[in-house]
Design an enzyme around this catalytic site. Structure first.
Site, PDB file in Angstrom:
ATOM      1  N   TYR A  98      47.145 -52.082  12.072  1.00  0.00           N
ATOM      2  CA  TYR A  98      47.570 -52.344  13.310  1.00  0.00           C
ATOM      3  C   TYR A  98      46.571 -52.797  14.268  1.00  0.00           C
ATOM      4  O   TYR A  98      46.505 -53.998  15.068  1.00  0.00           O
ATOM      5  CB  TYR A  98      48.338 -51.425  13.777  1.00  0.00           C
ATOM      6  CG  TYR A  98      48.965 -51.624  15.045  1.00  0.00           C
ATOM      7  CD1 TYR A  98      50.197 -52.262  15.330  1.00  0.00           C
ATOM      8  CD2 TYR A  98      48.428 -50.676  16.182  1.00  0.00           C
ATOM      9  CE1 TYR A  98      50.581 -52.309  16.584  1.00  0.00           C
ATOM     10  CE2 TYR A  98      49.049 -50.909  17.566  1.00  0.00           C
ATOM     11  CZ  TYR A  98      49.910 -51.656  17.819  1.00  0.00           C
ATOM     12  OH  TYR A  98      50.421 -51.670  18.826  1.00  0.00           O
TER      13      TYR A  98
ATOM     14  N   ASN B 210      56.487 -60.644  22.528  1.00  0.00           N
ATOM     15  CA  ASN B 210      56.482 -59.248  22.539  1.00  0.00           C
ATOM     16  C   ASN B 210      56.611 -58.601  21.133  1.00  0.00           C
ATOM     17  O   ASN B 210      56.391 -57.476  20.843  1.00  0.00           O
ATOM     18  CB  ASN B 210      57.456 -58.616  23.617  1.00  0.00           C
ATOM     19  CG  ASN B 210      57.825 -57.087  23.184  1.00  0.00           C
ATOM     20  OD1 ASN B 210      57.193 -56.349  23.554  1.00  0.00           O
ATOM     21  ND2 ASN B 210      59.040 -56.954  22.643  1.00  0.00           N
TER      22      ASN B 210
ATOM     23  N   ILE C 246      59.908 -52.240  24.857  1.00  0.00           N
ATOM     24  CA  ILE C 246      58.984 -52.925  26.014  1.00  0.00           C
ATOM     25  C   ILE C 246      59.829 -54.387  26.229  1.00  0.00           C
ATOM     26  O   ILE C 246      59.837 -54.974  27.257  1.00  0.00           O
ATOM     27  CB  ILE C 246      57.669 -52.873  25.723  1.00  0.00           C
ATOM     28  CG1 ILE C 246      57.054 -51.682  25.688  1.00  0.00           C
ATOM     29  CG2 ILE C 246      56.843 -54.170  26.701  1.00  0.00           C
ATOM     30  CD1 ILE C 246      55.583 -51.985  25.439  1.00  0.00           C
TER      31      ILE C 246
ATOM     32  N   VAL D  15      69.435 -64.423  16.717  1.00  0.00           N
ATOM     33  CA  VAL D  15      68.652 -63.734  15.561  1.00  0.00           C
ATOM     34  C   VAL D  15      67.627 -64.461  14.998  1.00  0.00           C
ATOM     35  O   VAL D  15      67.724 -65.702  14.401  1.00  0.00           O
ATOM     36  CB  VAL D  15      69.845 -63.445  14.710  1.00  0.00           C
ATOM     37  CG1 VAL D  15      69.029 -62.507  13.574  1.00  0.00           C
ATOM     38  CG2 VAL D  15      70.786 -62.188  15.444  1.00  0.00           C
TER      39      VAL D  15
ATOM     40  N   ARG E 115      65.457 -59.366  15.355  1.00  0.00           N
ATOM     41  CA  ARG E 115      65.813 -59.309  14.217  1.00  0.00           C
ATOM     42  C   ARG E 115      67.354 -58.393  14.162  1.00  0.00           C
ATOM     43  O   ARG E 115      68.229 -58.758  13.008  1.00  0.00           O
ATOM     44  CB  ARG E 115      65.023 -58.609  13.091  1.00  0.00           C
ATOM     45  CG  ARG E 115      63.841 -59.442  12.830  1.00  0.00           C
ATOM     46  CD  ARG E 115      62.921 -58.819  11.963  1.00  0.00           C
ATOM     47  NE  ARG E 115      62.625 -57.266  12.460  1.00  0.00           N
ATOM     48  CZ  ARG E 115      61.799 -56.520  11.692  1.00  0.00           C
ATOM     49  NH1 ARG E 115      61.397 -56.910  10.321  1.00  0.00           N
ATOM     50  NH2 ARG E 115      61.498 -55.382  12.326  1.00  0.00           N
TER      51      ARG E 115
ATOM     52  N   THR F 143      58.730 -45.521  24.246  1.00  0.00           N
ATOM     53  CA  THR F 143      59.637 -46.535  23.493  1.00  0.00           C
ATOM     54  C   THR F 143      60.218 -45.980  21.928  1.00  0.00           C
ATOM     55  O   THR F 143      59.539 -44.792  21.602  1.00  0.00           O
ATOM     56  CB  THR F 143      59.078 -47.924  23.182  1.00  0.00           C
ATOM     57  OG1 THR F 143      58.062 -47.644  22.258  1.00  0.00           O
ATOM     58  CG2 THR F 143      58.318 -48.628  24.199  1.00  0.00           C
TER      59      THR F 143
END
Length: 256
Positions: A154, A89, A22, A61, A42, A189
């Site tokens: 989550y 995001n 996304i 990064v 990352r 995704t």
């Protein structure tokens, strides 16, 4: 192709987790509108791939759970131009039965999905307050508005992220800054791809059956497209959404 008339044109947009999924779709959408786009992530390889395909202008990064790394990356990005739109995001999801949700799992989910948003917002907000202008968009989830089995940590984290959005929106409402969340349903995704693999391994189902177990939540019977989430973010960043703040915009085919 640049669209000079689009409200995103010439603005500096920063997207965390912008190297894939996304986040990459959001970065692509703003870039197509002519914005200067910076991404944070990352995975250096994913960021480089995004730069190679002109998804973004610059990449940094940084792990969003590390406030110092996020601060350093955003200060560097702001050296190019003030950040006028932040799309927080970056996120992560893990699934397990609740009795296997140990405290470390809860910490991981809150660190990425809540503290990661906090770190990015705290880095960009002083500049927005000084300019009396800005758009902050957190990519949350339908899991922040309802419950799903096996993702208690989550879901709790995404509920917290939406609570953060609603509270911050009130705090900065008179400062020319809007704060909103976009809540996608199951989206096509690599993160959902990994979920499908886990379902297949744990249940013995084939891919079609595993996919059906996810798309059953969407009344349209399909996965959400990343570009559809990106379009919601574009709208929230545009002039027509100037009075929209503290909201959780659902992109889920009518699920909620």
């Amino acid at each position: 192709m640049q669209n000079p008339a689009h409200p995103s044109s010439t603005r500096h947009v920063l997207v965390t987790g912008g190297g894939r999924g996304i986040g990459r779709a959001i970065a692509t959408a703003f870039k197509e509108d002519g914005a200067t786009v910076s991404i944070i992530g990352r995975d250096r390889a994913a960021l480089d791939a995004a730069l190679a395909t002109a998804v973004a202008d610059r990449a940094y990064v940084a792990d969003v759970t590390d406030p110092h790394a996020v601060e350093a990356a955003i200060r560097e990005a702001e050296g190019v131009a003030p950040i006028e739109v932040l799309v927080a995001n970056a996120g992560a999801a893990e699934s397990a039965p609740f009795l296997k949700h140990d405290p470390a799992l809860f910490r991981r989910m809150f660190d990425v999905n809540v503290v990661g948003v906090v770190n990015a917002v705290q880095a960009v907000l002083p500049g927005m307050l000084a300019r009396k202008s800005g758009r902050i968009i957190a990519i949350a989830s339908t899991a922040g508005l309802k419950g799903y089995a096996y993702v208690s940590a989550y879901s709790a984290a995404k509920h917290a992220a939406i609570g953060l959005v609603r509270s911050l929106a009130l705090e900065v409402a008179r400062d020319g800054i809007t704060v909103n969340a976009v809540c996608p349903g199951f989206t096509d995704t690599d993160l959902v791809g990994e979920s499908l693999e886990r379902i297949m391994q744990s249940t013995g189902r084939d891919r079609a059956a595993a996919l059906a177990s996810l798309t059953k939540h969407n009344p349209q019977g399909r996965l959400v497209e990343p570009g559809e989430v990106a379009d919601a973010a574009r709208w929230l960043a545009g002039p027509g959404a100037g009075s929209v703040t503290g909201q959780a915009i659902t992109v889920a085919g009518g699920e909620l």
